[in-house]
Design a protein around this motif. Structure first.
Motif, short mmCIF file in Angstrom:
data_model
loop_
_atom_site.label_atom_id
_atom_site.label_comp_id
_atom_site.label_asym_id
_atom_site.label_seq_id
_atom_site.Cartn_x
_atom_site.Cartn_y
_atom_site.Cartn_z
N THR A 74 0.84 -1.21 0.00
CA THR A 74 0.00 0.00 0.00
C THR A 74 0.87 1.25 0.00
OG1 THR A 74 -1.71 -1.19 1.23
CG2 THR A 74 -1.85 1.21 1.22
N CYS A 75 1.96 1.20 0.76
CA CYS A 75 2.87 2.36 0.83
C CYS A 75 3.52 2.65 -0.51
CB CYS A 75 3.94 2.11 1.89
SG CYS A 75 3.36 2.23 3.59
N ILE A 76 3.74 1.61 -1.31
CA ILE A 76 4.32 1.82 -2.64
C ILE A 76 3.38 2.69 -3.48
CG2 ILE A 76 4.94 0.69 -4.80
CD1 ILE A 76 5.99 -1.67 -3.14
N PHE A 77 2.09 2.38 -3.42
CA PHE A 77 1.13 3.17 -4.20
C PHE A 77 0.97 4.58 -3.61
CE2 PHE A 77 -0.20 -1.25 -5.09
CZ PHE A 77 0.06 -1.24 -6.45
N LYS A 78 1.12 4.69 -2.30
CA LYS A 78 1.11 6.02 -1.68
C LYS A 78 2.33 6.82 -2.14
CE LYS A 78 -1.55 4.98 2.51
NZ LYS A 78 -1.52 4.92 4.00
N GLY A 325 11.18 5.88 -16.52
CA GLY A 325 11.76 6.80 -15.55
C GLY A 325 10.74 7.34 -14.58
N CYS A 326 9.52 7.59 -15.06
CA CYS A 326 8.46 8.11 -14.18
C CYS A 326 8.10 7.10 -13.11
CB CYS A 326 7.23 8.47 -15.01
SG CYS A 326 7.51 9.85 -16.15
N PHE A 327 8.04 5.84 -13.48
CA PHE A 327 7.69 4.80 -12.51
C PHE A 327 8.81 4.59 -11.48
CE2 PHE A 327 3.75 2.37 -13.26
CZ PHE A 327 3.24 3.13 -14.29
N VAL A 328 10.05 4.79 -11.90
CA VAL A 328 11.16 4.68 -10.94
C VAL A 328 11.04 5.76 -9.87
CG1 VAL A 328 13.66 4.95 -10.66
CG2 VAL A 328 12.77 3.56 -12.51
N ILE A 329 10.68 6.97 -10.28
CA ILE A 329 10.52 8.07 -9.32
C ILE A 329 9.43 7.74 -8.30
CG2 ILE A 329 9.83 10.49 -9.07
CD1 ILE A 329 10.98 10.94 -11.92
N GLY A 330 8.29 7.27 -8.80
CA GLY A 330 7.20 6.92 -7.88
C GLY A 330 7.55 5.78 -6.96
N LEU A 331 8.24 4.75 -7.50
CA LEU A 331 8.61 3.59 -6.69
C LEU A 331 9.61 3.97 -5.61
CD1 LEU A 331 8.06 0.54 -6.52
CD2 LEU A 331 9.99 0.17 -8.06
N SER A 332 10.57 4.83 -5.95
CA SER A 332 11.58 5.22 -4.96
C SER A 332 10.96 5.99 -3.80
CB SER A 332 12.68 6.07 -5.62
OG SER A 332 12.15 7.29 -6.09
N ARG A 333 9.88 6.72 -4.06
CA ARG A 333 9.22 7.46 -2.98
C ARG A 333 8.51 6.52 -2.00
NH1 ARG A 333 8.11 12.96 -3.11
NH2 ARG A 333 9.75 12.95 -4.69
N GLY A 334 8.30 5.26 -2.41
CA GLY A 334 7.70 4.27 -1.52
C GLY A 334 8.53 4.00 -0.28
N VAL A 335 9.85 4.19 -0.38
CA VAL A 335 10.73 3.99 0.78
C VAL A 335 10.35 4.97 1.89
CG1 VAL A 335 13.12 4.03 1.60
CG2 VAL A 335 12.61 3.22 -0.71
N LEU A 336 10.21 6.23 1.53
CA LEU A 336 9.84 7.25 2.51
C LEU A 336 8.46 6.97 3.10
CD1 LEU A 336 10.40 9.95 3.92
CD2 LEU A 336 9.47 11.11 1.91
#
Length: 471
Positions: A74-78, A325-336
């Motif tokens: 769920t956090c990944i999609f957030k 590249g857009c999906f990498v940006i969104g996925l990396s924000r899942g860590v936070l």
């Protein structure tokens, strides 16, 4: 009969896909939520800027909220939701730059540039790198350059270099400028406001830092480029096929350079100028930037002579190319998002800051640099990191005995340099767009990384010794 000889080949483990690597980091963040005690700082809204800032000295433990695997997904999609503005900004820039590429204007401009330099292609590298250094040190809108990567990779290959040279012309240059920001409103501006320093004060020393570091980075890139030109087999990406990005010599020779191509390239100059002016003086945000690039994309299509259906078809094709590249940006924000769901982001920052108050000032300043670099792994957004950490770091600089301006410099270096290192940062994004494996980026960058890292430490030491101010 001779015995058959069997040669055992070493098994090579395939490099993990960018998405796999980021997913593993997100899993690590989930594990940390079960290990690190939860805690929070109180926060307040700064009326002057409208930003939410941490209140120093208010850290307190809260009930542990460890994240389970289902919540992690769920956090990944957030994370995608949280990074939506950055994702769509990158998306529309990519569409715009790809449009310029497809009209043939880049090939035409390169043909004209090669004629102007009389075939001395090595002169083209520093020209573009200086341009992107200036862009990074002023506007700080590094995400805008992601869409430019394919064009510059193709350009570098066409000039007889490799994809790494093209990547460096854009990303290495813009992130060096970002690290050595002189007047970036998104990092320096926020950090100085939080630290109660005059806006963009201390620019003279930062300009010297930019000149020295920029010279080292450009010289390193040109040395590598010369080596590749002489012997293409020495390229760190010699075995990788870039035919989908590269421009051939025939593409350049057959390219047109008429008023249409000149006007299309002119829209690029207008866009960059708009970014710089908008970010520094007009207070522009994502919506204004996206509007600018969308209008420029439509204008390019009209100048090139496309009808409405052709412009729409180009948009769809360009959008498909930019999704990775857009999906990498969104996925990396899942860590936070995982760390925040576990309420451990503030805990990590708090525990990292505790030893600083007991250190001598020369060591405390370097430790602050290391701390900011580590925090960038957790909070890849420069402006977000400034708003979260600088309210804590500014009072700590007073305790350690260094100036607040030096504290801002430590933040600037820690945030900027590590963008090229962490998998949650920007390297994985621009490498993915360029089709360069992350391991090859590190193979190219590691020597330069050591040099620039030492430069950061030297400049911090100088700032500490001279009481870099005004205070």
């Amino acid at each position: 009969m001779e015995a058959a000889v069997t040669i055992k080949k070493k098994k090579k483990f395939p490099e993990p896909h960018a998405y796999v690597m980021l997913f593993l980091v997100i899993c690590l963040a989930m594990v940390l939520t079960w290990v690190i005690p939860a805690g929070n700082f109180d926060r307040t809204v700064d009326e002057a800027t409208g930003r939410t800032l941490v209140v120093p000295g208010t850290y307190h433990h809260v009930e542990d909220t460890p994240v389970n695997p289902i919540e992690m997904i769920t956090c990944i999609f957030k994370g995608f939701e949280n990074a939506a503005q950055t994702v769509f900004f990158t998306f529309f820039v990519f569409v715009y730059i790809n449009t310029i590429f497809k009209t043939g204007a880049f090939a035409g401009a390169l043909k004209a540039l090669m004629r102007l330099t009389k075939g001395k292609t090595h002169l083209i590298i520093p020209v573009f790198m200086i341009f992107f250094l200036i862009l990074g040190t002023t506007s700080g809108t590094v995400e805008a350059t992601y869409g430019m990567i394919p064009a510059f990779v193709g350009m570098a290959i066409a000039m007889g270099y490799d994809a790494m040279v093209g990547l460096c012309m854009v990303e290495l240059a813009v992130f060096t400028g970002f690290t050595c920001s002189t007047m970036n409103p998104f990092t320096i501006g926020i950090a100085q406001q939080v630290s109660e320093l005059p806006l963009f004060s201390g620019m003279g020393f930062r300009f010297i830092i930019l000149l020295v570091t920029g010279f080292v980075v450009i010289a390193y890139t040109m040395r590598y480029a010369a080596k590749i030109k002489a012997d293409p087999t020495r390229s760190v990406v010699a075995d990788i096929d870039f035919s989908n990005l590269g421009m051939s010599h025939s593409d350049i020779e057959n390219a047109r350079w008429t008023w249409r191509e000149a006007c299309i390239i002119g829209t690029f100059g207008i866009s960059v100028a708009g970014m710089v002016v908008g970010s520094i003086w007009l207070g522009w945000g994502t919506y204004q930037y996206v509007t600018l690039f969308t209008c420029m994309m439509l204008l390019c299509g009209i100048i090139h002579g496309w009808n409405a259906n052709q412009i729409a078809a180009n948009f769809v094709e360009s959008a498909q190319a930019g999704l990775f590249g857009c999906f990498v940006i969104g996925l990396s924000r899942g860590v936070l998002m995982v760390l925040e769901a576990g309420n451990i982001t503030d805990s990590i920052i708090y525990y990292l800051s505790l030893p600083l108050s007991a250190m001598p000032k020369w060591l405390g300043a370097q430790a602050m640099f290391f701390m900011q670099m580590f925090i960038d792994f957790l909070i890849p957004s420069g402006s977000g990191q400034a708003a979260t950490t600088m309210p804590i770091m500014a009072p700590l600089t007073d305790i350690v005995g260094i100036t607040r301006q030096t504290g801002v410099l430590c933040f600037q270096f820690g945030d900027g340099w590590s963008n090229l290192l962490w998998p949650t940062g920007n390297a994985i994004v621009f490498c993915g767009i360029a089709g360069v494996p992350l391991s090859r980026w590190f193979k190219f960058w590691w020597k330069l990384a050591i040099m620039t890292f030492l430069l950061c430490m030297i400049f911090i030491f100088i700032a500490t010794m001279m009481d870099y101010g005004p205070f």
